[in-house]
Design a protein around this motif. Structure first.
Motif, mmCIF file in Angstrom:
data_model
loop_
_atom_site.group_PDB
_atom_site.id
_atom_site.type_symbol
_atom_site.label_atom_id
_atom_site.label_comp_id
_atom_site.label_asym_id
_atom_site.label_seq_id
_atom_site.Cartn_x
_atom_site.Cartn_y
_atom_site.Cartn_z
ATOM 1 N N MET A 100 0.842 -1.198 0.000
ATOM 2 C CA MET A 100 0.000 0.000 0.000
ATOM 3 C C MET A 100 0.880 1.252 0.000
ATOM 4 S SD MET A 100 -2.795 1.177 2.876
ATOM 5 C CE MET A 100 -3.678 -0.376 2.730
ATOM 6 N N THR A 101 0.646 2.150 -0.953
ATOM 7 C CA THR A 101 1.427 3.379 -1.042
ATOM 8 C C THR A 101 0.972 4.362 0.024
ATOM 9 O OG1 THR A 101 1.644 3.081 -3.421
ATOM 10 C CG2 THR A 101 2.096 5.273 -2.545
ATOM 11 N N ALA A 102 1.914 4.919 0.759
ATOM 12 C CA ALA A 102 1.574 5.872 1.811
ATOM 13 C C ALA A 102 1.018 7.153 1.201
ATOM 14 C CB ALA A 102 2.812 6.183 2.648
ATOM 15 N N ALA A 103 -0.016 7.692 1.823
ATOM 16 C CA ALA A 103 -0.604 8.936 1.347
ATOM 17 C C ALA A 103 0.357 10.089 1.600
ATOM 18 C CB ALA A 103 -1.926 9.186 2.067
ATOM 19 N N ARG A 104 0.416 11.002 0.652
ATOM 20 C CA ARG A 104 1.243 12.197 0.829
ATOM 21 C C ARG A 104 0.693 13.015 1.993
ATOM 22 N NH1 ARG A 104 4.452 15.386 -2.893
ATOM 23 N NH2 ARG A 104 3.792 14.010 -4.568
ATOM 24 N N ARG A 105 1.582 13.537 2.831
ATOM 25 C CA ARG A 105 1.182 14.278 4.023
ATOM 26 C C ARG A 105 1.736 15.697 4.001
ATOM 27 N NH1 ARG A 105 0.105 11.239 8.979
ATOM 28 N NH2 ARG A 105 1.032 13.010 10.008
ATOM 29 N N ILE A 106 1.050 16.539 4.721
ATOM 30 C CA ILE A 106 1.500 17.906 4.947
ATOM 31 C C ILE A 106 1.781 18.044 6.432
ATOM 32 C CG2 ILE A 106 0.865 20.344 4.875
ATOM 33 C CD1 ILE A 106 -0.899 19.684 2.476
ATOM 34 N N ASP A 107 3.052 18.069 6.774
ATOM 35 C CA ASP A 107 3.460 18.119 8.179
ATOM 36 C C ASP A 107 4.255 19.367 8.541
ATOM 37 O OD1 ASP A 107 2.355 15.603 8.960
ATOM 38 O OD2 ASP A 107 4.034 14.580 8.009
ATOM 39 N N THR A 108 4.780 20.068 7.548
ATOM 40 C CA THR A 108 5.669 21.193 7.825
ATOM 41 C C THR A 108 5.370 22.363 6.888
ATOM 42 O OG1 THR A 108 7.350 20.540 6.203
ATOM 43 C CG2 THR A 108 7.496 19.532 8.403
ATOM 44 N N PRO A 109 5.829 23.562 7.229
ATOM 45 C CA PRO A 109 5.697 24.691 6.308
ATOM 46 C C PRO A 109 6.390 24.432 4.968
ATOM 47 C CG PRO A 109 6.222 25.479 8.506
ATOM 48 C CD PRO A 109 6.369 23.975 8.547
ATOM 49 N N GLU A 110 7.427 23.622 4.987
ATOM 50 C CA GLU A 110 8.124 23.297 3.732
ATOM 51 C C GLU A 110 7.217 22.494 2.805
ATOM 52 O OE1 GLU A 110 10.843 24.710 6.578
ATOM 53 O OE2 GLU A 110 9.524 22.962 6.791
#
Length: 208
Positions: free
Chosen positions: A1-11
């Motif tokens: 299973m491909t991991a979902a793209r995440r938004i964790d940082t301002p970058e």
């Protein structure tokens, strides 16, 4: 299973904003807004807060949630123990009392949600009473940091799109969802940009 793209940082936000500016000239015009992370802790309290905020103004939602927190009703056991009377005293309506008690008794594995694909997260959440697609998508965006989730039923996003693209009418949920397809895999960053565009225009013009 491909991991979902995440938004964790301002970058992550900066990367998504730059990609969207290349994809869409209209979003490029508002890319200077530099949207915030808009992250919340994953878990029961954040999902319960989303339920509290359904179909009421931001101010009303904040006031009710403040009473919920003051009463210590941000854990499943506390909600179940408070029952209908305790939740009513905190300001919840009859339907939201039912939804809160259902959520408290659902035994939802919040940690397991984090490992599921976006569609599976949404499906798991909307199976619960009182949680529609908008609430599930807001949770996935803010609590799980999913990068490609877009709450197309959000009225502020629809109005922001109407303004940005100079449309005659505010796009409905189906139209908005179709519009958002072009912004994949950064639809959650597009949502952040549109929310900030709406906020900026509202402050400038007083009301929309």
């Amino acid at each position: 299973m491909t991991a979902a793209r995440r938004i964790d940082t301002p970058e992550d936000i900066a990367e998504g904003t730059a990609a969207l500016a290349r994809m869409d000239p209209a979003l490029a015009r508002i890319a200077h807004l530099v949207p915030p992370l808009r992250r919340r802790p994953a878990g029961f309290a954040t999902l319960f807060q989303a339920i509290v905020g359904q179909q009421v103004s931001t101010a009303s939602a904040a006031a009710i949630w403040a009473r919920v927190e003051a009463a210590g009703l941000h854990h499943p056991a506390a909600v179940a123990s408070a029952g209908e009377d305790g939740l009513r005293a905190a300001g919840l309506s009859r339907p939201k009392i039912r939804y809160a008690l259902a959520l408290a008794g659902a035994g939802l594995d919040f940690a397991a949600l984090d490992s599921l694909p976006d569609d599976a997260v949404i499906a798991e959440l909307v199976a619960l009473p009182g949680i529609g697609r908008w609430t599930a998508e807001i949770y996935a965006l803010t609590a799980l940091g999913r990068a490609d989730v877009f709450p197309a039923g959000d009225l502020a996003l629809q109005e922001a799109a109407r303004i940005l693209y100079d449309l005659d009418d505010r796009p409905d949920e189906r139209t908005m969802r179709a519009m958002a397809e072009r912004w994949s895999p950064w639809r959650a960053v597009a949502a952040r940009l549109l929310w900030d565009h709406y906020r900026e225009r509202k402050q400038r013009e007083g009301t929309l």
